[in-house]
Design a protein around this motif. Structure first.
Motif, PDB file in Angstrom:
ATOM      1  N   PHE A 198       0.617  -0.974   0.199  1.00 26.01           N
ATOM      2  CA  PHE A 198       0.358   0.234  -0.313  1.00 26.01           C
ATOM      3  C   PHE A 198       0.294   1.208   0.122  1.00 26.01           C
ATOM      4  N   GLN A 199       2.006   1.336   0.820  1.00 27.40           N
ATOM      5  CA  GLN A 199       2.799   2.275   0.730  1.00 27.40           C
ATOM      6  C   GLN A 199       3.686   2.844  -0.497  1.00 27.40           C
ATOM      7  N   ASP A 200       3.692   1.331  -0.839  1.00 28.80           N
ATOM      8  CA  ASP A 200       4.901   1.291  -2.367  1.00 28.80           C
ATOM      9  C   ASP A 200       3.973   2.271  -3.316  1.00 28.80           C
ATOM     10  N   THR A 201       2.864   1.913  -3.179  1.00 32.25           N
ATOM     11  CA  THR A 201       1.474   2.009  -4.335  1.00 32.25           C
ATOM     12  C   THR A 201       1.401   3.629  -4.301  1.00 32.25           C
ATOM     13  N   VAL A 202       1.196   4.328  -3.014  1.00 30.79           N
ATOM     14  CA  VAL A 202       0.826   5.815  -2.852  1.00 30.79           C
ATOM     15  C   VAL A 202       2.137   6.043  -2.832  1.00 30.79           C
TER      16      VAL A 202
END
Length: 571
Positions: A302-306
């Motif tokens: 999720f953090q990488d996608t953000v």
């Protein structure tokens, strides 16, 4: 009183013949359709010269900039060199073989650039590298310009959008650097443009055009299959929303899906016949380069996608909620489905990690589809804004311009990347990146490859005299411009090549191997690259490659020889 009744006149019955009945039913059927056939109601006028000018201007600019980036600054991706070497082998190997395409890349990613290798000087000079992507970037810009014309955006604003997008540093790097991502992205944008035209004109021919575009995109980049599936659902859903009956929905959707389904079926059969693995193509496509994706927990993904959205395509943060709002609040099905496609572009890199479909999913280049679909969505939002069209257009320009310095700074430090930091350094300092390090620790440039190629072309003649594993030495082969000098794994397939490698003295005079110990010759002769195999003389050496002499009396069974002399080695 007697009442007399006159007999009633006979009633005439009209019997409609079969031909008349068919004509009437066909007319009623046609009137019930929500789509036109050969109709262009409310469509724009054709402007072929404007399209040609946009294509030529951006293609020419990216070739010019790419020449500076690749040839002068030495920022070049080895994946592109591999594909160009395969293209060169299609035309000039001994024997020349279409099987040089291989299975490491989608077939059209190499085949569509193979005309660049007809003249070896074009590829060996690396001029072909920027051309390999610039032409498809130009096609992308031409398609977006036509889309903006259908969105009723005025000329100056259209050109401002194209320039602002074209100068986005991420877009600029991959449009000018030979990246294969632009091949399939170009055809996806063509398909999106055709679907916008279909929605505006109700001309079903545009659906068929979109289907053909997706069939090319599918064999140029397998990632496009996600948008193909979603687009097929979108077409059916929009037709149902507009009141089309089941047969029209079915017929249109099938017409759209057949070209792509056909080419994927054919490619699957080839994998089955040649590799006995029908779905090998799904996981075999190379994504070389960049830093390993590392952790794959839900929170990390999720953090990488953000981060990917914020730094690579921040415009999506604005466009996605606008499309969803317009789709739901204003009953705009095209806006809603463009929002779905954009959402899929955002989550697909993380989904690839979860499914294990790629070895480099979170790299910064994966923001390119998000960026382009955001622009497509913003264009449709401008058309749907009616009297506020100009306001939305200006907002799009402002967002694109603002993202240029933001993304440029992010390219210097973004965790998952390939050549982004070196591109930023080259643009900032105007200094060659030859020998510099990427954030993943790889060495930038082709100094060793060029030096080895120069030595070979100056000192070695004769076809099929150098044994090599082309999967590791492709850059040297490309820079020589003479793949027929080499006995490679494409010539007669792996089996005969391995037979030659076991007893090379009977067939070749030289071996070329990489020094990283990762190619097949290194595995068969583990001491040779270090000069410790007494049977093989080191003739020329660089940090990455070693050229070995193979004597005619080479004994494959003698493994106890003394260390070979390093006379003649150099760099």
């Amino acid at each position: 009183m007697t009442t007399t009744h006159e007999p009633a006149a006979p009633t005439s019955v009209v019997i409609e013949d079969a031909a008349a009945s068919h004509i009437r039913e066909s007319q009623e059927r046609k009137e019930s359709l929500v789509q036109w056939v050969h109709g262009r109601a409310g469509d724009i006028t054709r402007r072929p010269w404007e399209n040609l000018a946009v294509f030529a201007a951006f293609t020419g600019f990216y070739i010019w900039f790419g020449y500076w980036l690749v040839v002068k600054m030495h920022v070049v991706g080895f994946e592109t060199l591999d594909r160009l070497n395969r293209a060169l082998m299609i035309w000039h190997n001994d024997p020349a073989k279409l099987s040089a395409l291989g299975f490491d890349y989608p077939p059209l990613a190499t085949l569509l650039i193979s005309p660049l290798a007809i003249f070896p000087a074009v590829t060996s000079s690396l001029i072909a590298v920027p051309i390999a992507s610039a032409a498809f970037a130009g096609l992308t810009m031409m398609s977006l310009n036509t889309m903006m014309r259908r969105a009723q955006m005025v000329g100056p604003l259209r050109y401002a959008v194209l320039i602002a997008l074209g100068l986005n540093p991420l877009f600029l790097l991959y449009a000018a650097g030979g990246a294969r991502q632009f091949i399939w992205l170009a055809f996806v944008v063509v398909a999106m443009g055709a679907l916008v035209a279909w929605y505006v004109t109700a001309d079903v021919r545009y659906v068929m055009l979109a289907g053909l575009a997706f069939s090319v995109a599918a064999l140029s980049g397998y990632a496009s299959l996600l948008w193909f599936v979603l687009t097929a659902v979108m077409i059916g859903a929009i037709l149902a929303k507009l009141g089309a009956d089941g047969s029209e929905v079915e017929g249109t959707t099938i017409g759209f899906t057949v070209p792509t389904a056909y080419v994927i079926a054919i490619w699957t059969v080839f994998n089955l016949l040649l590799l006995s693995k029908p779905f090998y193509w799904i996981t075999a496509a190379s994504e070389a380069g960049g830093i390993d994706p590392g952790g794959s927990t839900g929170v990390e993904l999720f953090q990488d996608t953000v981060d990917l959205v914020i730094y690579g395509a921040p415009i999506a943060i604005v466009v996605l909620p606008v499309l969803i709002f317009m789709g739901i609040a204003r009953s705009n099905p095209m806006a809603l489905w463009l929002g779905v496609l954009l959402g899929a572009a955002i989550v697909s890199p993380a989904l690839s990690v979860a499914l294990g479909l790629t070895d480099a999913p979170m790299q910064m280049r994966n923001a390119l589809p998000i960026l382009l679909l955001s622009v497509v969505g913003a264009i449709w939002a401008a058309r749907s804004a009616d009297t506020n069209n100009m306001i939305v257009s200006v907002a799009l320009i402002v967002l694109l311009v603002a993202s240029i310095p933001w993304t440029f700074q992010a390219m210097k430090t973004y965790r998952y990347q390939n050549l982004e930091s070196n591109f930023a350094a080259a643009v900032s300092t105007r200094e060659s990146q030859e020998g510099a390090q990427t954030l993943s620790g790889a060495t930038v440039g082709t100094r060793d490859e060029q030096a080895t190629a120069d030595y070979i072309t100056a000192n070695i003649t004769g076809r099929n005299t150098i044994l090599t594993d082309n999967s590791k030495t492709y850059a040297v082969m490309l820079l020589t411009g003479k793949p027929d000098l080499f006995v490679d794994r494409v010539d007669k397939s792996d089996g005969p090549w391995k037979d030659i490698a076991r007893d090379p003295g009977r067939y070749v005079n030289y071996m070329l191997m990489s020094t990283d110990g990762d190619d097949l010759l290194n595995q068969m002769y583990p001491d040779a690259a270090a000069g410790s195999d007494g049977r093989l003389l080191v003739i020329y050496r660089t940090d990455r490659y070693v050229l070995l002499g193979v004597p005619a009396n080479f004994d494959p069974d003698d493994t106890a020889g003394q260390a070979a002399s390093a006379d003649g080695a150099g760099q």
